[in-house]
Design an enzyme around this catalytic site. Structure first.
Site, mmCIF file in Angstrom:
data_model
loop_
_atom_site.group_PDB
_atom_site.id
_atom_site.type_symbol
_atom_site.label_atom_id
_atom_site.label_comp_id
_atom_site.label_asym_id
_atom_site.label_seq_id
_atom_site.Cartn_x
_atom_site.Cartn_y
_atom_site.Cartn_z
ATOM 1 N N GLU A 1 -1.989 -27.485 80.047
ATOM 2 C CA GLU A 1 -2.500 -26.107 80.030
ATOM 3 C C GLU A 1 -2.191 -25.480 78.675
ATOM 4 O O GLU A 1 -1.074 -25.583 78.184
ATOM 5 C CB GLU A 1 -1.828 -25.302 81.151
ATOM 6 C CG GLU A 1 -2.297 -23.876 81.230
ATOM 7 C CD GLU A 1 -3.805 -23.764 81.345
ATOM 8 O OE1 GLU A 1 -4.355 -24.235 82.355
ATOM 9 O OE2 GLU A 1 -4.441 -23.238 80.415
ATOM 10 N N GLU B 1 -0.173 -16.528 77.776
ATOM 11 C CA GLU B 1 0.131 -15.415 78.689
ATOM 12 C C GLU B 1 -0.365 -14.135 78.048
ATOM 13 O O GLU B 1 -0.249 -13.952 76.838
ATOM 14 C CB GLU B 1 1.630 -15.335 78.966
ATOM 15 C CG GLU B 1 2.033 -16.271 80.080
ATOM 16 C CD GLU B 1 3.495 -16.151 80.453
ATOM 17 O OE1 GLU B 1 4.028 -15.040 80.482
ATOM 18 O OE2 GLU B 1 4.093 -17.211 80.724
ATOM 19 N N PHE C 1 -0.766 -16.749 64.286
ATOM 20 C CA PHE C 1 0.661 -17.103 64.320
ATOM 21 C C PHE C 1 1.336 -16.878 62.972
ATOM 22 O O PHE C 1 2.272 -17.586 62.605
ATOM 23 C CB PHE C 1 0.874 -18.538 64.817
ATOM 24 C CG PHE C 1 0.825 -18.602 66.311
ATOM 25 C CD1 PHE C 1 -0.389 -18.547 66.970
ATOM 26 C CD2 PHE C 1 1.977 -18.643 67.062
ATOM 27 C CE1 PHE C 1 -0.450 -18.536 68.340
ATOM 28 C CE2 PHE C 1 1.930 -18.641 68.445
ATOM 29 C CZ PHE C 1 0.707 -18.586 69.085
ATOM 30 N N CYS D 1 7.642 -20.907 77.283
ATOM 31 C CA CYS D 1 7.160 -22.199 76.767
ATOM 32 C C CYS D 1 7.806 -22.647 75.453
ATOM 33 O O CYS D 1 8.456 -23.687 75.430
ATOM 34 C CB CYS D 1 5.646 -22.151 76.605
ATOM 35 S SG CYS D 1 4.807 -22.050 78.183
HETATM 36 P P1 NAD Z 1 6.288 -20.316 87.162
HETATM 37 O O1 NAD Z 1 7.750 -20.453 87.302
HETATM 38 O O2 NAD Z 1 5.679 -18.985 86.866
HETATM 39 O O3 NAD Z 1 5.586 -20.863 88.474
HETATM 40 C C1 NAD Z 1 5.932 -22.047 89.110
HETATM 41 C C2 NAD Z 1 5.678 -21.878 90.590
HETATM 42 O O4 NAD Z 1 5.823 -23.142 91.221
HETATM 43 C C3 NAD Z 1 6.651 -20.942 91.295
HETATM 44 O O5 NAD Z 1 5.926 -19.951 92.001
HETATM 45 C C4 NAD Z 1 7.418 -21.859 92.273
HETATM 46 O O6 NAD Z 1 7.774 -21.221 93.467
HETATM 47 C C5 NAD Z 1 6.405 -22.943 92.510
HETATM 48 N N1 NAD Z 1 6.953 -24.231 92.975
HETATM 49 C C6 NAD Z 1 7.985 -24.934 92.440
HETATM 50 N N2 NAD Z 1 8.143 -26.078 93.140
HETATM 51 C C7 NAD Z 1 7.210 -26.107 94.110
HETATM 52 C C8 NAD Z 1 6.877 -27.015 95.144
HETATM 53 N N3 NAD Z 1 7.529 -28.173 95.298
HETATM 54 N N4 NAD Z 1 5.877 -26.707 95.975
HETATM 55 C C9 NAD Z 1 5.183 -25.557 95.835
HETATM 56 N N5 NAD Z 1 5.450 -24.660 94.867
HETATM 57 C C10 NAD Z 1 6.446 -24.922 94.009
HETATM 58 O O7 NAD Z 1 5.874 -21.358 86.016
HETATM 59 P P2 NAD Z 1 4.639 -21.234 84.983
HETATM 60 O O8 NAD Z 1 4.963 -20.290 83.896
HETATM 61 O O9 NAD Z 1 3.394 -21.056 85.762
HETATM 62 O O10 NAD Z 1 4.685 -22.685 84.346
HETATM 63 C C11 NAD Z 1 4.325 -23.828 85.084
HETATM 64 C C12 NAD Z 1 4.212 -25.002 84.127
HETATM 65 O O11 NAD Z 1 3.132 -24.767 83.196
HETATM 66 C C13 NAD Z 1 5.445 -25.256 83.268
HETATM 67 O O12 NAD Z 1 5.602 -26.632 83.082
HETATM 68 C C14 NAD Z 1 5.095 -24.602 81.948
HETATM 69 O O13 NAD Z 1 5.752 -25.193 80.870
HETATM 70 C C15 NAD Z 1 3.605 -24.876 81.857
HETATM 71 N N6 NAD Z 1 2.861 -23.916 81.044
HETATM 72 C C16 NAD Z 1 3.128 -22.597 81.142
HETATM 73 C C17 NAD Z 1 2.400 -21.701 80.389
HETATM 74 C C18 NAD Z 1 2.684 -20.238 80.461
HETATM 75 O O14 NAD Z 1 2.148 -19.503 79.620
HETATM 76 N N7 NAD Z 1 3.492 -19.761 81.399
HETATM 77 C C19 NAD Z 1 1.369 -22.151 79.546
HETATM 78 C C20 NAD Z 1 1.108 -23.510 79.502
HETATM 79 C C21 NAD Z 1 1.860 -24.389 80.260
#
Ligand code: NAD
Length: 445
Positions: free
Chosen positions: A151, A155, A251, A262
């Site tokens: 992804e 944000e 950036f 991230c």
């Molecule tokens: P987050 O913490 O906001 O959300 C993760 C969700 O997963 C939580 O709601 C949690 O309850 C749920 N979860 C965890 N284990 C679970 C399970 N076994 N079953 C069901 N639900 C479960 O995390 P995020 O910011 O959305 O990031 C997720 C991933 O995406 C990470 O690896 C991050 O590095 C990557 N990422 C994030 C962004 C960003 O901008 N936030 C951008 C690109 C990639």
């Protein structure tokens, strides 16, 4: 297509809403019952511009569903997207895979027909192999492919980025899985490059990209320090650099250091992976160390501005790690506030969207104001820490009437410098000399 998404956080929820808007039948799974209850009750659980409207529209159209049940979410899906967190391990700082492994193990037993399992979480190279092994062990006869679908959303712009991706990277080692993804992203096929690569390359692309962007931020922050020392102006320098298409103008905004969920964790994880593979990553390691120092330096800058004032009151504008989001994870503002609190600072803060999330982290250690001006009442210094455009509209004449001492430390270069001087402020932004020091420099010359 029937899509199950595991994890309804900052990635999973916008992805689910976006895929539903494209016409897919989406079911979002989260193990936090509170989140799912809220979403089922029509309450959005995070702030992203434009998300709420699309969320309601697609729930109403019957294309977007929510559940805590892995079975319900996975058993009929053609595609299961894993979007759970991969936070840094508290000790080694490698990506902690416990949520990924738990999700893979939980989903395995409910797979029925051929299913593509796509990892959207940012995961270390080789994770696809681990997920494959976990599923095969738990459900040996089921037909599936594990792919990497990193992804790249930002944000604050998650909805825009979903519908206007720069590129879509797919790490899929089978034709069958590639065809499922081609079908999913058919609406984007004419306008977006979809790059199919090996699964391990795709996993690496995500870390390599994030580490590069973090280094770019670190680089411009170091250049800002150079400008402060020499009398050059980083805004002009960045503009000049950005006109070179090989460099690009994004950036190149100096600030209080990179943050968020991230860049800090992904640079640390990349560094860890490199060490495990006996590869030196000097640039990334320099960015990690420099970025940690940066936040400390910004806190010192604020404290230094009020060092002669007894029990100074510090007004903070901005708590989220960037504008457009309520996310305070690894926010430079949080870390700077942490340093200030170590010096028993009296802080009152305002953020347009992140008051709730900040309050969860900071509790009653600081005071919270309802608007920009309410932070300034009797304040000795104003520190701008997040680049919300709203802060640009601060009426400096009014601000000067409200504050006890007229000092601004602008870590985002948002406040109009000339206006600040006109209104009698001592103003320090990033990457240029303070007016009085600049005058001294001119006199010497
Ligand atoms: P987050 O913490 O906001 O959300 C993760 C969700 O997963 C939580 O709601 C949690 O309850 C749920 N979860 C965890 N284990 C679970 C399970 N076994 N079953 C069901 N639900 C479960 O995390 P995020 O910011 O959305 O990031 C997720 C991933 O995406 C990470 O690896 C991050 O590095 C990557 N990422 C994030 C962004 C960003 O901008 N936030 C951008 C690109 C990639």
């Amino acid at each position: 297509m029937k899509v199950g998404i595991i994890g309804t956080g900052y990635v999973g929820l916008p992805t689910g809403v976006g895929l539903a808007e494209l016409g897919n039948n989406v079911i979002c799974i989260d193990r936090e019952p509170k989140k799912i209850e809220a979403l089922k009750a029509g309450k959005i659980t995070l702030y992203e511009e434009g998300l709420e409207e699309l969320f309601h529209k697609n729930v109403k159209a019957g294309r977007l569903h929510f559940t805590t049940s892995m079975e319900e979410g996975v058993s009929d899906a053609d595609l299961v997207i894993i979007a759970v967190g991969t936070p840094p391990h508290p000790i080694t700082k490698e990506a902690d895979m416990k949520y990924i492994h738990a999700a893979a193990t939980e989903l395995a037993e409910y797979l029925k027909g051929y299913t593509v399992i796509a990892t959207k979480s940012t995961v270390p190279v080789g994770t696809g192999d681990d997920i494959e092994a976990l599923i095969s062990k738990k459900n040996p006869f089921v037909s599936f492919d594990v792919i990497s679908l990193p992804e790249f959303l930002r944000e604050g712009f998650a909805v825009y980025d979903f519908f206007h991706p720069d590129r879509i990277i797919v790490g899929a080692d089978t034709e069958r899985a590639r065809n499922v993804i081609k079908e999913l992203y058919k609406p984007f096929a004419d306008k977006t490059k979809i790059l199919f690569v090996k699964r391990r390359s795709s996993e690496t692309i995500k870390y390599a990209s994030n580490a590069f962007l973090a280094m770019k931020i670190h680089y411009i922050n170091e250049m800002a320090n150079f400008c402060e020392a020499t009398g050059a102006d980083i805004t002009e320098v960045a503009q000049g650099m950005g006109l070179d298409t090989r460099i690009g103008n994004r950036f190149l905004n100096p600030g209080p250091g990179y943050g968020g969920s991230c860049f800090p964790k992904d640079t640390l994880a990349m560094s860890y992976m490199a060490r495990q593979n006996n590869v030196e990553m000097t640039l990334i390691n320099a960015a990690i160390a420099g970025n940690a120092k940066r936040k400390q330096q910004m806190a010192e800058r604020i404290l230094n501005a009020v060092k002669d004032i007894e029990k100074p009151k510090i007004a903070i504008l901005g708590l989220a790690f960037k504008n457009g989001t309520d996310d305070c994870r690894e926010s430079p503002a949080m870390e700077i506030i942490g340093h200030l609190l170590e010096h028993n600072a009296n802080i009152i803060a305002y953020d347009p969207k992140a008051m709730g999330t900040a309050c969860q982290l900071l509790g009653d250690k600081i005071g919270y104001a309802d608007n920009m001006y309410a932070t300034l009442q009797g304040a000795d210094v104003l520190a701008v820490l997040t680049e919300w455009q709203e802060f640009k509209t601060l009426d400096l004449a009014q601000a000067s009437r409200l504050m006890r001492h007229k000092i601004i430390i602008d870590c985002r270069n948002l406040i109009n410098r000339d206006e600040a001087y006109k209104n009698g402020f001592k103003y320090q932004g990033i990457g240029h000399k303070e007016q009085e020091k600049l005058n001294e420099l001119r006199q010497v010359a």
